[in-house]
Design a protein around this motif. Structure first.
Motif: not given
Length: 95
Positions: A66-80
């Motif tokens: 999905e198109e939103e995958q990049q945003f969610m990946g960035d959020l996941y990295a920031a949470a890490g």
């Protein structure tokens, strides 16, 4: 979700590491849960996000296609990064 991302980067949301490639945070009366998943049988992966407030819940999944995958990946990295101690974790490397 942009507010969640912005507040994570500014340190107003503090994420903690949970089991199974997941992070959780408590914000006021809400609990947030963000998880990275991969199903080896189907070869599909993505992110799941859940927010609970009292007896109400919001839950959604964003697959890697999905198109939103990049945003969610960035959020996941920031949470890490946040769960590891934020900028201080990295800043000490260069002093």
């Amino acid at each position: 979700m942009t507010e969640v991302f912005s507040n994570t980067n500014s340190g107003r949301i503090i994420w903690r590491e949970a089991a199974d490639n997941a992070y959780f945070a408590a914000v006021k009366d809400a609990n947030l849960h963000l998880r990275r998943f991969f199903d080896p049988d189907s070869g599909e992966g993505g992110f799941s996000f859940r927010m609970t407030r009292g007896d109400k819940e919001v839950f959604f999944i964003v697959s890697d296609t999905e198109e939103e995958q990049q945003f969610m990946g960035d959020l996941y990295a920031a949470a890490g990064v946040c769960s590891a101690g934020g900028e201080a974790f990295f800043n000490d490397l260069f002093k």
